[in-house]
Scaffold this motif. Structure first.
Motif, short mmCIF file in Angstrom:
data_model
loop_
_atom_site.label_atom_id
_atom_site.label_comp_id
_atom_site.label_asym_id
_atom_site.label_seq_id
_atom_site.Cartn_x
_atom_site.Cartn_y
_atom_site.Cartn_z
N CYS A 174 0.84 -1.19 0.00
CA CYS A 174 0.00 0.00 0.00
C CYS A 174 0.88 1.25 0.00
O CYS A 174 0.40 2.36 0.17
CB CYS A 174 -0.95 -0.01 1.20
N HIS A 226 3.11 2.24 2.21
CA HIS A 226 3.40 2.90 3.48
C HIS A 226 4.91 2.97 3.75
O HIS A 226 5.36 3.84 4.50
CB HIS A 226 2.67 2.19 4.63
N GLU A 246 -2.51 1.40 10.15
CA GLU A 246 -3.53 2.09 9.34
C GLU A 246 -4.51 1.10 8.74
O GLU A 246 -5.67 1.41 8.56
CB GLU A 246 -2.86 2.91 8.23
N GLU A 247 -4.02 -0.11 8.43
CA GLU A 247 -4.83 -1.09 7.71
C GLU A 247 -5.85 -1.76 8.63
O GLU A 247 -5.70 -2.92 9.01
CB GLU A 247 -3.94 -2.14 7.04
N HIS A 251 -2.69 -2.79 -2.74
CA HIS A 251 -3.01 -4.10 -2.13
C HIS A 251 -2.84 -5.26 -3.11
O HIS A 251 -3.09 -6.41 -2.73
CB HIS A 251 -4.43 -4.13 -1.52
ZN LIG Z 1 -4.00 0.02 2.23
#
Ligand SMILES: [Zn+2]
Ligand SMILES: [Zn+2]
Length: 403
Positions: free
Chosen positions: A103, A105, A137-138, A362
């Motif tokens: 994602c 990050h 965050e996920e 993802h």
């Molecule tokens: Zn994500």
């Protein structure tokens, strides 16, 4: 402001190194021990005030300006996903089985580390910059955990900015999202309770599978018939479980799904409408039900003033014509908890440069163009500088301190 971009370019190699190191060692929500230790070491090395263990594995750095003034928060997320990485021909593949940074990050963290260094070297005349490196965050609300641990206090945060990489936009392109940027993402659990029995004697039972089928169909009319078509909303049943054998009537069926909305009023309506449908359908067939509605991340609403700041900083740092208005996502985003409390903006930063960087977030093949790293770092730094030099009572850009 172009100087910030030059300073970021000098850090390009360093940012790539950080990002690839995080990429090789992905950590899931609240397990970001290695990542947060690296972040904290870097911030301490820059001479910032550093707090660790904020919201379990979060890190906060504080850069104080020469004079008192407002405080702007810049945020990055550090967690990876429990998805195995596909072999995409890179020499910095995830070294942890079943986990990967898919994602972006890893890039967010690296860009914010870069922004901290640029701002430290340049110095801040007035006010403070707070660097928020959040865990989880996920889906696990790391931002909320950090808020509960005081990330928005001491000094009190007046405004906040965050970015997310975007495989939809070309490298360095900025997408500003007006109003609701990310949706409220909630979870629904419905249990249909009937009475089991022999498949050959349905009249002696209450068939939970047949009732569940009616419920699922009826639920689809909530968005199509009961919400404003100009106000986006989603009701998805993603999982259904029930029954024991092909020749027996199921006593119970479990339905699980998600509701996505952009307006709290619509969220309340759908929450109530689901129960009305479930109650009506089950009652008409003699079944009963249990209903749970769990609110997840709230809708992320970007403030108009902070969007102006993003655009100004973008023009000043990258030159004119580098930003556009982007589309709202029906996905959820944890930064919404920050945006609920202080004027905030979250923008997308393009990281697509050819096919290899065009996979969606993802996806096991997801990757990003590392040329975006210095651009993101320079933009974040520039937003802090713009905000602190113009905000407040004598401000020029109309962004005022929170009362
Ligand atoms: Zn994500
Ligand atoms: Zn993300």
């Amino acid at each position: 402001m172009k100087r910030l971009l030059e300073a970021a370019r000098r850090l390009h190699g360093q940012m790539i190194e950080w990002r690839r190191d995080f990429h090789r060692h992905p950590e899931l929500g609240y397990e970001e021990h290695r990542t947060s230790a690296k972040v904290a070491d870097h911030l301490r090395g820059l001479g910032l005030e550093v707090r660790t263990g904020v919201g379990r594995t979060g890190v906060v750095g504080l850069l104080r300006g020469e004079r008192d003034g407002p405080t702007i928060l810049l945020r990055a997320d550090m967690d990876a996903l429990p998805i195995p990485e596909a072999d995409k021909g890179i020499d910095y593949m995830s070294e942890i089985e079943g986990k990967a940074h898919l994602c972006g990050h890893d890039a967010h963290t690296s860009m914010l580390m870069g922004a901290a260094q640029i701002l430290r070297e340049r110095g801040v005349k007035r006010g403070n910059v707070k660097f928020m490196f959040q865990p989880a965050e996920e889906g696990l609300a790391g931002a909320r955990a950090m808020i509960e641990d005081g990330v928005l206090d001491n000094p009190r945060v007046d405004a906040a900015v965050a970015l997310h990489v975007s495989p939809v936009h070309p490298t360095g392109r900025v997408a500003v999202i007006r109003g609701a940027g990310w949706a409220a993402a909630d979870r629904v659990i419905i249990r249909i309770i009937g009475r089991g029995g022999h498949a050959a004697a349905p009249h002696q039972t209450v068939d939970a599978v047949a009732v569940a089928a009616q419920v699922i169909t009826a639920l689809q009319q909530i968005v199509s018939r009961q919400t404003d078509p100009l106000d986006a909303a989603i009701v998805t049943i993603g999982r259904i479980a029930g029954g024991h054998a092909f020749n027996a009537i199921a006593p119970e069926v479990l339905l699980e799904g998600t509701v996505r909305t952009l307006v709290p009023e619509t969220q309340r309506r759908i929450r109530a409408a689901i129960e009305a449908v479930v109650q009506g359908v089950t009652a008409s067939f003699g079944a009963s039900y249990e209903y749970e509605y769990e609110e997840g991340y709230p809708v992320l609403v970007n403030s108009d003033e902070m969007n102006e700041l993003v655009k100004q900083a973008c023009d000043a740092t990258l030159g004119p014509g580098r930003w556009e208005y982007g589309r709202t996502s029906m996905g959820g985003e944890d930064f919404a908890f920050v945006a609920q409390r202080v004027p905030s903006a979250m923008f997308r930063l393009g990281t697509r440069n050819g096919e290899k960087t065009a996979y969606p977030l993802h996806h096991p093949m997801f990757n990003l163009d590392e040329d975006a790293l210095p651009i993101g770092a320079a933009l974040l730094a520039s937003m802090a500088v713009h905000y602190l030099e113009n905000a407040g009572p004598q401000g020029e850009n109309g962004i005022h301190r929170r009362p």
